[in-house]
Design a protein around this motif. Structure first.
Motif, short mmCIF file in Angstrom:
data_model
loop_
_atom_site.label_atom_id
_atom_site.label_comp_id
_atom_site.label_asym_id
_atom_site.label_seq_id
_atom_site.Cartn_x
_atom_site.Cartn_y
_atom_site.Cartn_z
N MET A 1 0.90 -1.25 -0.05
CA MET A 1 0.05 -0.02 -0.08
C MET A 1 0.86 1.40 -0.02
N SER A 2 0.67 1.94 -0.79
CA SER A 2 1.43 3.59 -1.02
C SER A 2 1.17 4.18 0.25
N LEU A 3 2.06 5.15 0.47
CA LEU A 3 2.15 6.25 1.47
C LEU A 3 0.86 6.85 1.38
N ASP A 4 0.35 7.38 0.12
CA ASP A 4 -1.01 8.42 -0.03
C ASP A 4 -2.00 7.45 0.47
N THR A 5 -2.15 6.21 0.09
CA THR A 5 -3.17 5.51 0.39
C THR A 5 -3.36 5.32 1.78
N GLN A 6 -2.40 5.26 2.57
CA GLN A 6 -2.35 4.98 4.03
C GLN A 6 -2.78 6.24 4.54
N VAL A 7 -2.31 7.33 4.11
CA VAL A 7 -2.89 8.83 4.74
C VAL A 7 -4.30 8.91 4.48
N ALA A 8 -4.82 8.45 3.26
CA ALA A 8 -6.40 8.51 3.05
C ALA A 8 -6.86 7.62 4.01
N LEU A 9 -6.48 6.43 4.18
CA LEU A 9 -7.45 5.41 5.04
C LEU A 9 -7.39 5.90 6.32
N ALA A 10 -6.28 6.43 6.94
CA ALA A 10 -6.21 7.00 8.21
C ALA A 10 -6.84 8.18 8.43
N ARG A 11 -7.28 9.06 7.53
CA ARG A 11 -8.14 10.12 7.74
C ARG A 11 -9.55 10.00 8.02
N PRO A 12 -9.67 10.89 9.30
CA PRO A 12 -11.09 10.63 9.83
C PRO A 12 -12.12 11.09 8.99
N PRO A 13 -13.23 10.31 8.94
CA PRO A 13 -14.57 10.45 7.84
C PRO A 13 -15.03 11.71 7.99
N ARG A 14 -15.51 12.48 6.85
CA ARG A 14 -16.49 13.64 6.77
C ARG A 14 -17.62 13.50 6.00
N GLY A 15 -18.41 14.56 6.05
CA GLY A 15 -19.54 14.29 5.34
C GLY A 15 -19.06 14.70 3.84
N GLU A 16 -20.06 14.31 2.73
CA GLU A 16 -19.59 14.63 1.51
C GLU A 16 -19.63 15.85 1.32
N SER A 17 -18.78 16.58 0.32
CA SER A 17 -18.79 17.93 -0.23
C SER A 17 -18.12 17.97 -1.59
N THR A 18 -18.69 18.48 -2.34
CA THR A 18 -18.47 18.89 -3.54
C THR A 18 -17.67 20.18 -3.91
N HIS A 19 -17.22 20.82 -3.01
CA HIS A 19 -16.39 22.05 -3.08
C HIS A 19 -15.05 21.92 -2.40
N LEU A 20 -14.07 22.64 -2.93
CA LEU A 20 -12.94 22.64 -2.34
C LEU A 20 -12.77 23.69 -1.53
N SER A 21 -12.15 23.68 -0.37
CA SER A 21 -11.86 24.75 0.40
C SER A 21 -10.90 25.65 0.05
N ARG A 22 -10.95 26.97 0.56
CA ARG A 22 -10.13 27.88 0.27
C ARG A 22 -8.51 27.46 0.20
N ALA A 23 -8.27 26.96 1.35
CA ALA A 23 -7.01 26.55 1.66
C ALA A 23 -6.57 25.26 0.59
N ALA A 24 -7.48 24.46 0.48
CA ALA A 24 -7.36 23.39 -0.72
C ALA A 24 -6.92 24.11 -2.16
N ARG A 25 -7.75 25.08 -2.53
CA ARG A 25 -7.48 25.59 -3.82
C ARG A 25 -6.12 26.09 -3.94
N GLN A 26 -5.22 26.45 -2.93
CA GLN A 26 -3.97 27.07 -2.81
C GLN A 26 -2.89 25.98 -3.13
N VAL A 27 -3.28 24.78 -3.07
CA VAL A 27 -2.10 23.74 -3.08
C VAL A 27 -2.68 22.80 -4.07
N VAL A 28 -3.83 22.59 -4.57
CA VAL A 28 -4.15 21.90 -5.55
C VAL A 28 -3.82 22.18 -7.06
N PRO A 29 -3.30 21.64 -7.93
CA PRO A 29 -3.20 22.07 -9.27
C PRO A 29 -4.41 22.33 -9.75
N PRO A 30 -4.39 23.36 -10.73
CA PRO A 30 -5.59 23.69 -11.62
C PRO A 30 -6.34 22.75 -12.17
#
Length: 237
Positions: free
Chosen positions: A1-30
């Motif tokens: 299992m890759s490191l990114d997959t481990q991080v995703a699996l360890a991440r706490p569950p959240r409600g579904e969202s269809t929009h990126l947060s303002r902070a995420a838009r600053q680091v996610v490629p266009p």
């Protein structure tokens, strides 16, 4: 299992969202931001949509998709360039026959893509998707130079296989992705804290208004009781 997959699996569950947060838009490629919005847009569901599980997406008619969708989001209408970008970010095409559905030659075969960190309702995972780097010969050149370096025996670089150097690079990239993910989460937590502080202040103000209203009501009742009390005493006399 890759490191990114481990991080995703360890991440706490959240409600579904269809929009990126303002902070995420600053680091996610266009490109990834646009791709996520394109797949989520209900107006495009006849041409591109999520799978039932939300862990992959389909391009149902790639020619029509290139003409009607790509031109609105990108500076081209070339589906091959779109697929090339997907490959550069680590997306994989799932063979159509793997789904157990056969198409005739006259039908347009859908294109099916997946990525471990591209999921419906989890836009924060986009921070973990990284663009592939072009292979470089710098490591091999450095190793060749170290062979002629009299100090090579002391630093031990000549004993490190090239595969291990690649593993180190992958680890560094994974750590950088985790840092970006942590920055996005920290920004979200800061926003939540500010919202919580505002709600707390509003609750305190509402409590104070309630106390004032209650005090006013008590004064009115006391006044009415005094008025009617005097009236009753006058009637008896």
């Amino acid at each position: 299992m890759s490191l990114d997959t481990q991080v995703a699996l360890a991440r706490p569950p959240r409600g579904e969202s269809t929009h990126l947060s303002r902070a995420a838009r600053q680091v996610v490629p266009p490109f990834l931001q646009k791709l996520y919005e394109i797949v989520n847009d209900p107006a495009n569901e006849e041409l591109i949509r999520w799978s039932d599980n939300g862990d992959s997406f389909y391009v149902l008619n790639h020619e029509k998709f290139a003409r009607e969708v790509l031109g609105r989001w990108f500076k081209h209408q070339k589906f091959a360039s779109f697929v090339r970008q997907l490959n550069m970010y680590g997306f994989h095409k799932i063979p159509h026959l793997q789904q157990g559905v056969l198409k005739s030659d006259t039908d347009t075969e859908p294109w099916h893509f997946e990525h471990p960190n591209f999921h419906r309702g989890q836009p924060d995972l986009l921070c973990l998707i990284q663009r592939k780097k072009q292979p470089s010969h710098n490591s091999e050149d450095a190793a060749a130079l170290d062979v002629n370096d009299p100090n090579a025996a002391t630093n031990g670089l000549t004993s490190v296989p090239p595969g291990h150097l690649l593993d180190v690079n992958s680890l560094v990239n994974g750590i950088a992705a985790i840092k970006r993910h942590q920055q996005a989460i920290s920004a979200d937590l800061s926003t939540l804290k500010q919202s919580n502080d505002a709600l707390w202040k509003e609750a305190v103000a509402a409590r104070q208004r309630h106390a004032k209203h209650q005090d006013t009501i008590n004064r009115i009742l006391k006044f009415l009781a005094g008025v009617f009390g005097h009236t009753d005493e006058s009637g008896h006399s």
